[in-house]
Design a protein around this motif. Structure first.
Motif, PDB file in Angstrom:
ATOM      1  N   PHE A 214      19.704 -24.370  38.687  1.00 16.04           N
ATOM      2  CA  PHE A 214      19.485 -23.630  39.928  1.00 16.04           C
ATOM      3  C   PHE A 214      19.391 -24.571  41.126  1.00 16.04           C
ATOM      4  O   PHE A 214      19.906 -24.265  42.207  1.00 16.04           O
ATOM      5  CB  PHE A 214      18.222 -22.768  39.832  1.00 16.04           C
ATOM      6  CG  PHE A 214      18.005 -21.907  41.051  1.00 16.04           C
ATOM      7  CD1 PHE A 214      18.859 -20.846  41.326  1.00 16.04           C
ATOM      8  CD2 PHE A 214      16.962 -22.161  41.925  1.00 16.04           C
ATOM      9  CE1 PHE A 214      18.670 -20.050  42.451  1.00 16.04           C
ATOM     10  CE2 PHE A 214      16.769 -21.379  43.050  1.00 16.04           C
ATOM     11  CZ  PHE A 214      17.628 -20.314  43.314  1.00 16.04           C
ATOM     12  N   THR A 215      18.731 -25.713  40.968  1.00 21.06           N
ATOM     13  CA  THR A 215      18.646 -26.647  42.098  1.00 21.06           C
ATOM     14  C   THR A 215      20.035 -27.176  42.465  1.00 21.06           C
ATOM     15  O   THR A 215      20.301 -27.452  43.640  1.00 21.06           O
ATOM     16  CB  THR A 215      17.700 -27.827  41.807  1.00 21.06           C
ATOM     17  OG1 THR A 215      18.134 -28.526  40.643  1.00 21.06           O
ATOM     18  CG2 THR A 215      16.275 -27.330  41.603  1.00 21.06           C
ATOM     19  N   GLU A 216      20.928 -27.293  41.487  1.00 23.24           N
ATOM     20  CA  GLU A 216      22.303 -27.697  41.795  1.00 23.24           C
ATOM     21  C   GLU A 216      23.000 -26.637  42.646  1.00 23.24           C
ATOM     22  O   GLU A 216      23.778 -26.963  43.554  1.00 23.24           O
ATOM     23  CB  GLU A 216      23.086 -27.943  40.497  1.00 23.24           C
ATOM     24  CG  GLU A 216      22.738 -29.246  39.808  1.00 23.24           C
ATOM     25  CD  GLU A 216      22.951 -30.459  40.701  1.00 23.24           C
ATOM     26  OE1 GLU A 216      24.010 -30.538  41.368  1.00 23.24           O
ATOM     27  OE2 GLU A 216      22.049 -31.317  40.764  1.00 23.24           O
ATOM     28  N   ILE A 217      22.725 -25.371  42.358  1.00 26.68           N
ATOM     29  CA  ILE A 217      23.304 -24.290  43.159  1.00 26.68           C
ATOM     30  C   ILE A 217      22.715 -24.312  44.568  1.00 26.68           C
ATOM     31  O   ILE A 217      23.425 -24.097  45.557  1.00 26.68           O
ATOM     32  CB  ILE A 217      23.074 -22.926  42.476  1.00 26.68           C
ATOM     33  CG1 ILE A 217      23.763 -22.903  41.111  1.00 26.68           C
ATOM     34  CG2 ILE A 217      23.611 -21.779  43.349  1.00 26.68           C
ATOM     35  CD1 ILE A 217      23.440 -21.673  40.278  1.00 26.68           C
ATOM     36  N   LEU A 218      21.421 -24.594  44.675  1.00 25.44           N
ATOM     37  CA  LEU A 218      20.794 -24.735  45.993  1.00 25.44           C
ATOM     38  C   LEU A 218      21.475 -25.839  46.800  1.00 25.44           C
ATOM     39  O   LEU A 218      21.741 -25.677  47.996  1.00 25.44           O
ATOM     40  CB  LEU A 218      19.301 -25.043  45.852  1.00 25.44           C
ATOM     41  CG  LEU A 218      18.351 -23.892  45.516  1.00 25.44           C
ATOM     42  CD1 LEU A 218      16.952 -24.436  45.235  1.00 25.44           C
ATOM     43  CD2 LEU A 218      18.287 -22.879  46.657  1.00 25.44           C
ATOM     44  N   LYS A 219      21.769 -26.944  46.152  1.00 22.38           N
ATOM     45  CA  LYS A 219      22.428 -28.058  46.836  1.00 22.38           C
ATOM     46  C   LYS A 219      23.828 -27.660  47.307  1.00 22.38           C
ATOM     47  O   LYS A 219      24.238 -27.997  48.424  1.00 22.38           O
ATOM     48  CB  LYS A 219      22.489 -29.274  45.913  1.00 22.38           C
ATOM     49  CG  LYS A 219      21.128 -29.917  45.648  1.00 22.38           C
ATOM     50  CD  LYS A 219      21.233 -31.004  44.587  1.00 22.38           C
ATOM     51  CE  LYS A 219      19.867 -31.564  44.241  1.00 22.38           C
ATOM     52  NZ  LYS A 219      19.922 -32.552  43.124  1.00 22.38           N
ATOM     53  N   ARG A 220      24.563 -26.956  46.461  1.00 16.58           N
ATOM     54  CA  ARG A 220      25.899 -26.509  46.845  1.00 16.58           C
ATOM     55  C   ARG A 220      25.840 -25.520  48.002  1.00 16.58           C
ATOM     56  O   ARG A 220      26.782 -25.411  48.794  1.00 16.58           O
ATOM     57  CB  ARG A 220      26.619 -25.862  45.647  1.00 16.58           C
ATOM     58  CG  ARG A 220      26.981 -26.837  44.551  1.00 16.58           C
ATOM     59  CD  ARG A 220      28.114 -26.302  43.696  1.00 16.58           C
ATOM     60  NE  ARG A 220      27.802 -25.041  43.045  1.00 16.58           N
ATOM     61  CZ  ARG A 220      27.250 -24.929  41.841  1.00 16.58           C
ATOM     62  NH1 ARG A 220      26.923 -26.017  41.150  1.00 16.58           N
ATOM     63  NH2 ARG A 220      27.019 -23.751  41.307  1.00 16.58           N
ATOM     64  N   ALA A 221      24.718 -24.803  48.104  1.00 11.79           N
ATOM     65  CA  ALA A 221      24.533 -23.845  49.198  1.00 11.79           C
ATOM     66  C   ALA A 221      24.084 -24.522  50.489  1.00 11.79           C
ATOM     67  O   ALA A 221      23.893 -23.864  51.507  1.00 11.79           O
ATOM     68  CB  ALA A 221      23.517 -22.774  48.799  1.00 11.79           C
TER      69      ALA A 221
END
Length: 245
Positions: A214-221
């Motif tokens: 999920f933190t990887e998705i936050l970074k991509r966002a």
């Protein structure tokens, strides 16, 4: 491609439409079941999530997937902001939120309106903080929703996401999974009168990309300084991220 889990598998409607329908149906029992099924721990989780914003003391807060407003009410009590706006795709949940706002005489501080994460009806760089509790699992498009949350944050603003996660420690994991996948759906069905809502809950948690995913998705966002704080042996987690200045 992540698995798309919907409440009503027999229907052809979108996940967003089904989630709104589900919450409309269980709105009257939602607060009771939240506290009952978690043994009241959800109240402590919300306090811990809002505590993540004490260092920045936000004046203008957006609560996405506000539901009946519990996280926003905690933010008001703890942070004393000037204004909180809540959005949700369920008209039924918003009706209960509005009732609670009036009962607590908070109309001047807290308002709610229909809206979803992917189409937030606000200009970019509007809010000091955005909060979400147990809502990101229900986003139709997770990355798009998080990108839109980042869009409406002011530079330097902070997002706080409270969401269920999956315990990993033996034997707690096994005991929790038995409760979560067997007892919880049965109890939820009895009280909510909805056959699917509390089956969807464990299914959606199981499919959700928690932890580092999920933190990887936050970074991509577009978020930076992303962090995870696990609560109650990993039953839930607090995720935070900052919009770059």
């Amino acid at each position: 491609m992540a698995e798309v889990v919907k409440p009503y598998k027999e229907l052809d409607s979108t996940k967003k439409e089904q989630v709104a329908q589900m919450f409309d149906k269980i709105a009257g029992k939602y607060d009771f079941l939240n506290h009952f099924l978690s043994l009241g721990i959800d109240i402590w989780w919300r306090k811990k999530a809002i505590a993540e914003l004490k260092s920045i003391q936000p004046k203008y807060i957006l609560d996405v997937a506000t539901g009946t407003g519990d996280l926003a009410f905690q933010a008001i009590e703890t942070l004393k902001p000037e204004k909180v706006v809540g959005v949700d795709i369920s008209e039924g949940m918003l009706a209960f939120a509005e009732k609670k706002i009036v009962e607590r005489n908070l109309q001047a501080i807290f308002s709610v309106k229909p809206g979803d994460s992917e189409n937030l009806p606000f200009e970019e760089n509007t809010f000091d903080a955005v909060i979400v509790s147990f809502g990101v699992r229900n986003f139709e498009n997770l990355e798009q929703g998080l990108s839109n949350i980042q869009r409406v944050l002011k530079p330097g603003g902070k997002a706080v996401v409270l969401e269920f996660s999956k315990p990993t420690m033996f034997p707690f994991k096994q005991l929790y999974n038995f409760y979560f996948f067997n007892l919880l759906p049965f109890i939820g069905k009895v009280f909510s009168k909805d056959n699917s809502a509390y089956t969807y809950l464990p299914e959606s948690v199981n499919a959700f990309p928690d932890g580092d995913k999920f933190t990887e998705i936050l970074k991509r966002a577009g978020f930076v300084e992303t962090k995870i704080k696990k609560l109650s042996l990993g039953i839930s987690s607090i995720y935070t991220g900052i919009k770059p200045k």
